[in-house]
Design an enzyme around this catalytic site. Sequence first.
Site, PDB file in Angstrom:
ATOM      1  N   LYS A 121     -12.723  26.132  -6.968  1.00 26.23           N
ATOM      2  CA  LYS A 121     -11.424  26.073  -7.629  1.00 26.23           C
ATOM      3  C   LYS A 121     -10.886  24.653  -7.589  1.00 26.23           C
ATOM      4  O   LYS A 121     -11.028  23.950  -6.578  1.00 26.23           O
ATOM      5  CB  LYS A 121     -10.458  27.028  -6.924  1.00 26.23           C
ATOM      6  CG  LYS A 121      -9.041  26.995  -7.456  1.00 26.23           C
ATOM      7  CD  LYS A 121      -8.195  28.142  -6.914  1.00 26.23           C
ATOM      8  CE  LYS A 121      -7.767  27.926  -5.510  1.00 26.23           C
ATOM      9  NZ  LYS A 121      -6.704  28.871  -5.080  1.00 26.23           N
ATOM     10  N   TYR A 155     -15.186  27.210 -21.249  1.00 23.69           N
ATOM     11  CA  TYR A 155     -16.294  26.573 -20.542  1.00 23.69           C
ATOM     12  C   TYR A 155     -15.969  25.098 -20.355  1.00 23.69           C
ATOM     13  O   TYR A 155     -15.091  24.542 -21.007  1.00 23.69           O
ATOM     14  CB  TYR A 155     -17.617  26.757 -21.293  1.00 23.69           C
ATOM     15  CG  TYR A 155     -17.635  26.110 -22.664  1.00 23.69           C
ATOM     16  CD1 TYR A 155     -18.101  24.814 -22.840  1.00 23.69           C
ATOM     17  CD2 TYR A 155     -17.157  26.800 -23.781  1.00 23.69           C
ATOM     18  CE1 TYR A 155     -18.107  24.216 -24.086  1.00 23.69           C
ATOM     19  CE2 TYR A 155     -17.158  26.210 -25.029  1.00 23.69           C
ATOM     20  CZ  TYR A 155     -17.626  24.922 -25.179  1.00 23.69           C
ATOM     21  OH  TYR A 155     -17.609  24.337 -26.417  1.00 23.69           O
ATOM     22  N   SER A 208     -12.974  24.310 -25.484  1.00 21.82           N
ATOM     23  CA  SER A 208     -13.468  24.125 -24.129  1.00 21.82           C
ATOM     24  C   SER A 208     -12.379  23.485 -23.293  1.00 21.82           C
ATOM     25  O   SER A 208     -11.267  23.269 -23.755  1.00 21.82           O
ATOM     26  CB  SER A 208     -14.712  23.231 -24.116  1.00 21.82           C
ATOM     27  OG  SER A 208     -14.410  21.998 -24.741  1.00 21.82           O
TER      28      SER A 208
END
Length: 124
Positions: free
Chosen positions: A9, A58, A25
Site C-alpha cells: 500500500k 492498473y 491507468s
Amino acid sequence: MLITMLHSKIHRANVTHSELHYEGSMGIDTDYLDKAGMMHGQQIDVLNINNGERFTTYIIAEPRGSKRFGIYGAAAHLADPGDKVIIIAYARMTPEEAKAYKPNVIILDDDNNFVTEIHTDIEE
C-alpha cells in the site's frame, strides 16, 4: 484454496495531475513502486480520501524521482490534482503464505516525500 490478501500500500499520495483523454491507468513514480513492491501493469485499487471514490485500474511507471501520481482516462473524473489517495495492491496466497506474509506499506507526506515504511503482520 487461494485467498486475496493485502500485498502492499502507498498511503496518502497526493495526486499531481489528471488527464481525461489518455489510456486509462494510474501513473506512480518508479521510486515508490520499488519501495512498495508494486509493478508496472499491476492491478490496483485507488481510494480517494477527499471524495470517497474508489476505483480499480492498473499501474504505469512515472519517471523515477518525479513524485508524480497521475490519474488517467475515465478515472480522471474520480480524482483531481491535490486529492489524497491510498493505493492498494493485493496478492493471491494460500492461507499458510498469508499468515507468514508481511504487507509493505509506505507513507508519504503532503508533498509526496517518503516518510516511512511499515512491514505489518497480518495477525497483529
